[in-house]
Write an enzyme that holds these catalytic residues in place. Structure first.
Site: not given
Lengths: 309, 702
Positions: A76, A118-120
């Site tokens: 993200f 921190v990903e989606m």
């Protein structure tokens, strides 16, 4: 009693020579329609808060064997994670998912990255809202799940079904195991070394790994970091520090960089480092060359579901 | 019907219930079997898992996929069990055990995963240490034999400990390791080798207790296997209980079903029985409609149906003469029995004759006989039938003052025969004609002009009706002369009627017809009333004719008694002229009447004496005052010596009994002279005086 059983099995063992590695089946049963929907979702950044990150962003299935070739992935708003992205290929043959094996199956696994900040960085509710606002997806989901209201579990099921289809059969090694081709002398010797040196005791089964938790740093201890995605995170058991779900060696030559922290760039280094930490010895150049030659025979075909369209 | 519907509805419902119940039972059995098979699969899988654990520990190369597959199968089994029949409330205990088992299995799986890790650690070193030993030879040109021996001993201990799980070698291994640890090498390569070797041995010795413990737990601890065994036993036991309940319900439901079915069958059978009864009843009714109840013979209706089936029929209509009197004399019960007997008699007659005839009872005492195509035999048959009947004495049981007695009776019959349709109508015409003519039978032929006669009869009947209703019944008087004084001694009252035009009609034309009608008694009573009115205020004697029918008609008889009692003065002067006839079957009634009127002062004359029916014996019983010698004898008197003898005999006989004689039909002087010479007391006839409306009645001299 136990002794008798062991002795009996010892006797059987002499006549029982079986391969500790199985070839990937040529095809796998899956729900095509559901998988196609999963495929759409897999590539669609609609599932990420920033609208530009999709699953495929870190799992490039066409060019990078389901990884992103970064030591640790960016998610993200390009935030850096602390883990090297594992491949999404052949995950159906793994007994657990993630480095520490915290997910039991693919469906459970999907919940992780989508909600990871921190990903989606999406909430389940947000995903459902977004998809329900899309007439396109509403139509698709109605067709596949017969529902007018898209739920996250449908999303997870669809993506999992797609990932189930991501198998890479017919590697040279698989063909060798099925007796269809011969391996080169170097490759054969590599395989023998692979077994002789004990690599096989962790990297076995269909995926040459993915079926047990093992420790890195048996002889020489591997540096441990508290953010390390190991079993310790789950069990808080001292023994489980640097214990990871053994990664698969399938398509290993194309899923670099290596290790959970992505610190190793080449396959040769990876083999050497593994030997150092778990055997205590450095392998000769010749030995490494042979082992790498063997590992390269594990490159399979592009999954069927990716070929079409 | 409503009940039947409810029962049918009930039966359908119970059947549906039973089908659903059977479905449920089958479902239950299938589910139970399936569940049990899952439990057994889990049990089997537990042993397979155990085998896999042993294999994984023993083989240097092992595929952990196999262990993982076993685990997955067990987990799937639990998942299936959780969704299976085990959830039902009958299996609470089994379900509770299943949850325990699941927990136990989770623990075991964790141990297996841990075992995989330590197993790999041990194997990693176990595989590598021999390779390392070789490396020692590679590194040093002159190996230290002692070091090498220890090395080999260490390897040997390693394998024994690992593959025989013999912990007694651990001390030996540790001693050797401690011994090895004392070695120091100047060669850095050798020193490096030595330290790596020690590290691996260290890994082994450190890991082995854990390895041993874990393996022991995995192989020795049977908690999960015991639990699955318990689940199995508990499930079987619970299923037994459950199936007992199901069986109980099943028996109940089947019982209910059978009883409803039985009741339904009962109702259906009852319905069928009712239907059968109804059919029988209808058949009986149909038979009854064409059967005469009394005689059992086919009736009038049957006759009309049957007559159509004959191509050339002969029809005989038989009637009992004066059957009415038999009924009056003996009672209708007696008459009925006579009819039954006669029916049988006729039937048996034809059977004896070998003629296929059908016998019908067509009316009161009318029997019909119908047969085919035997025209030629008919005359003989009819004569024989009549003769046989009349010769036969019917013996009929009757009751007399409570006692059963056999009454013997002979009957006379008349018959009308017809070959032409309409059979009954034509035969009836002939029969009437026969009766009138006092013959026994006749065969219908168009020449008989019976139709015209009937027409005449009807015309006369209408005149009678008119006369009775319009006071056109009146009397003519004919004088009766005293032969010694040649003066009128009395008058005979003769009945006349007149039609609308005033035409006077003689009794011979209307009396036979009137006799068949209700007007007859009215006419008789009118005659008596008018005669009494006429002669009440005179002292002239007079006579009134009475037929035997009159004397047996209770109404007329009572009327006469009443009149006579009321007017004894007139009664002294009245004479009832009674006619003997074939129709008199029982004289008792007549005697009674005669006795009664005589006691009331009236006198009796026997009319038409000397004709065919005269019976001297009755004279004695009747004790008449006068005998009126039949006109047919008187007419012939002057020319026939036999007649003269007969008449003189009658006169003589009468005189001896003190009975006066009267001659009728005295129509000329010759006859009158002869009558006188024979000593007959009175004379009557056209020569002396015709019947006239007027009569010279002497006033009562006071």
């Amino acid at each position: 009693m136990l002794i008798i059983i062991i002795i009996l099995i010892t006797l059987i063992n002499t006549a029982y020579g079986y391969e500790p590695v199985q070839p990937i089946p040529k095809s796998i049963e899956y729900d095509r329609e559901k998988a196609e929907l999963g495929k759409l979702l897999f590539f669609d950044p609609i599932l990420a808060k920033d609208n530009r990150t999709s699953c495929a962003y870190c799992h490039d299935v066409y060019n990078k064997c389901g990884t992103d070739h970064r030591p640790v992935s960016k998610g993200f708003h390009d935030k850096k994670g602390n883990v090297n992205a594992l491949t999404v290929f052949n995950t159906i043959f793994n007994f657990r998912l993630f480095w520490n094996g915290r997910a039991k199956d693919l469906v459970e696994q999907i919940y992780g990255p989508i909600q990871n900040p921190v990903e989606m960085n999406m909430s389940i509710k947000e995903v459902e809202e977004r998809l329900n606002n899309s007439p396109f997806y509403r139509k698709k989901f109605r067709k596949v799940f017969g529902t007018d209201r898209i739920k996250f579990e449908h999303v997870a099921q669809a993506i999992a079904e797609f990932e189930k289809a991501l198998i890479t059969p017919d590697s040279k090694f698989d063909k060798f195991l099925r007796g269809e081709v011969e391996l080169s002398k170097e490759e054969i010797e590599g395989y023998k070394l692979f077994k002789k040196l004990g690599c096989i005791s962790c990297h076995n089964g269909v995926n040459l790994g993915g079926n047990s938790f093992q420790k890195i740093g048996v002889v020489h201890s591997y540096p441990w970091h508290e953010n390390s995605p190991d079993r310790y995170q789950i069990t808080k058991n001292e023994f489980d520090k640097n214990v990871f779900r053994v990664p698969s060696l399938r398509n290993i030559d194309c899923t670099y960089p290596y290790f959970h922290d992505g610190r190793v760039k080449t396959l040769e280094d990876a083999v050497q480092i593994m030997a150092f930490y778990n055997l205590g010895f450095k392998l000769s150049k010749d030995e490494i060359q042979k082992i790498v030659a063997f590992l390269k025979t594990l490159r399979g075909k592009l999954p069927e579901i990716l070929k079409e369209n | 019907m409503k009940k039947l519907n409810i029962v049918i509805l009930l039966a359908v419902m119970v059947t549906i219930g039973l089908v659903i119940y059977n479905q449920f039972t089958r479902g239950f059995i299938e589910e139970s079997a399936q569940t049990l098979s899952i439990i057994k699969d889990i049990e089997k899988q537990e042993f397979i898992l155990e085998g896999e654990i042993i294999k994984s520990s023993f083989y240097l190369y092992y595929n952990y996929d196999r262990l993982e597959n076993s685990i997955k199968k067990l987990e799937n089994g639990i998942k299936k069990l959780k969704e299976s029949h085990l959830r039902s409330r009958f299996h609470k205990n089994s379900y509770r055990l299943l949850l325990q088992y699941e927990k136990e299995l989770e623990r075991k799986i964790k141990s297996i995963h841990h075992f995989e890790t330590v197993n790999s650690l041990i194997k990693n070193s176990q595989i590598y240490i021999p390779s390392l030993t070789l490396k020692y030879i590679e590194i040093v040109k002159n190996p230290d034999i002692e070091y090498f021996l220890v090395l080999n001993r260490v390897i040997s201990s390693l394998f024994i400990i690992k593959n025989a799980l013999d912990r007694s070698f651990i001390t030996e291994l540790e001693n050797d390791i401690n011994f090895l640890k004392k070695y120091r090498f100047n060669n850095p390569e050798l020193e490096h080798f030595h330290s790596i070797l020690l590290s691996h041995l260290d890994v082994f010795t450190k890991t082995f207790p854990d390895y041993y413990r874990t393996l022991q737990y995995l192989l020795e601890d049977k908690t999960d296997i015991n639990l699955i065994n318990q689940i199995k036993n508990s499930f079987i036991e619970e299923t037994g209980k459950e199936s007992r309940i199901i069986t109980f319900f099943s028996v109940g439901a089947t019982g209910l079903f059978l009883s409803v079915l039985g009741y339904l069958a009962f109702l259906l059978i009852k319905l069928e029985m009712n239907n059968r009864l109804l059919r029988q009843l209808r058949k009986n009714l149909e038979t009854k409609m064409v059967t005469d109840e009394l005689t059992g013979l086919p009736n009038r209706k049957a006759f009309f149906i049957k007559e159509l089936q004959y191509e050339k029929p002969t029809f005989i209509l038989i009637n009992i003469d004066n059957f009415k009197h038999i009924n009056d004399l003996y009672g209708s019960e007696f008459g009925d029995q006579l009819l039954i007997d006669l029916g049988r008699f006729i039937k048996s007659f034809f059977e004896r004759e070998g003629i296929e005839a059908e016998i019908f009872r067509l009316g009161a005492d009318d029997f019909g006989i119908l047969y085919e195509n035997l025209k030629k035999k008919t005359v003989r048959l009819t004569e024989k039938l009549i003769r046989t009947i009349e010769d036969h004495t019917f013996v009929i049981k009757s009751r007399d003052r409570g006692k059963e007695i056999d009454v013997e009776i002979s009957i006379d019959v008349s018959a009308g025969v017809s070959y032409e349709r309409p059979l009954l109508e034509k035969a009836d015409m002939v029969l009437k004609y026969v009766k009138k003519r006092r013959e026994k039978y006749m065969i219908y032929s168009p020449e008989l002009n019976l139709a015209k006669a009937i027409e005449d009869n009807l015309r006369i009947l209408s005149i009678i009706k008119y006369a009775v209703n319009n006071n056109r019944v009146y009397l003519y008087y004919q004088p009766i002369f005293d032969n010694r004084t040649d003066t009128v001694a009395k008058y005979e009252c003769l009945v006349r009627i007149s039609d609308q035009s005033g035409n006077v009609i003689a009794p011979m034309f209307f009396l036979p017809i009137a006799r068949e009608s209700k007007y007859y008694s009215i006419i008789t009573k009118t005659v008596i009333r008018k005669a009494f009115n006429k002669f009440r205020n005179t002292d002239v004697p007079f006579s009134i004719n009475l037929s035997s029918e009159d004397m047996t008609d209770k109404e007329i008889v009572q009327y006469i008694y009443k009149v006579l009692e009321k007017e004894p003065e007139v009664a002294k002067r009245v004479t009832f002229e009674i006619l003997e006839s074939e129709s008199i079957k029982n004289y008792d009634e007549i005697y009674m009447f005669v006795k009664n009127v005589k006691s009331l002062g009236a006198k009796i004359a026997i009319d038409d004496f000397g004709s065919g029916y005269s019976n001297y014996s009755h004279i004695v019983n009747l004790e008449p005052d006068y005998i009126k010698i039949d006109g047919s004898l008187i007419k012939q008197l002057p020319h026939d010596i036999y007649v003269q003898i007969i008449v003189s005999t009658i006169v003589d006989f009468s005189r001896k009994l003190g009975i006066r004689t009267i001659a009728e039909y005295v129509h000329n002087e010759d006859v009158y002279a002869m009558v006188k010479s024979l000593g007959i007391d009175y004379s009557q006839g056209y020569y002396l005086g015709k019947p006239s409306e007027k009569c010279c009645i002497k006033k009562k001299s006071k």
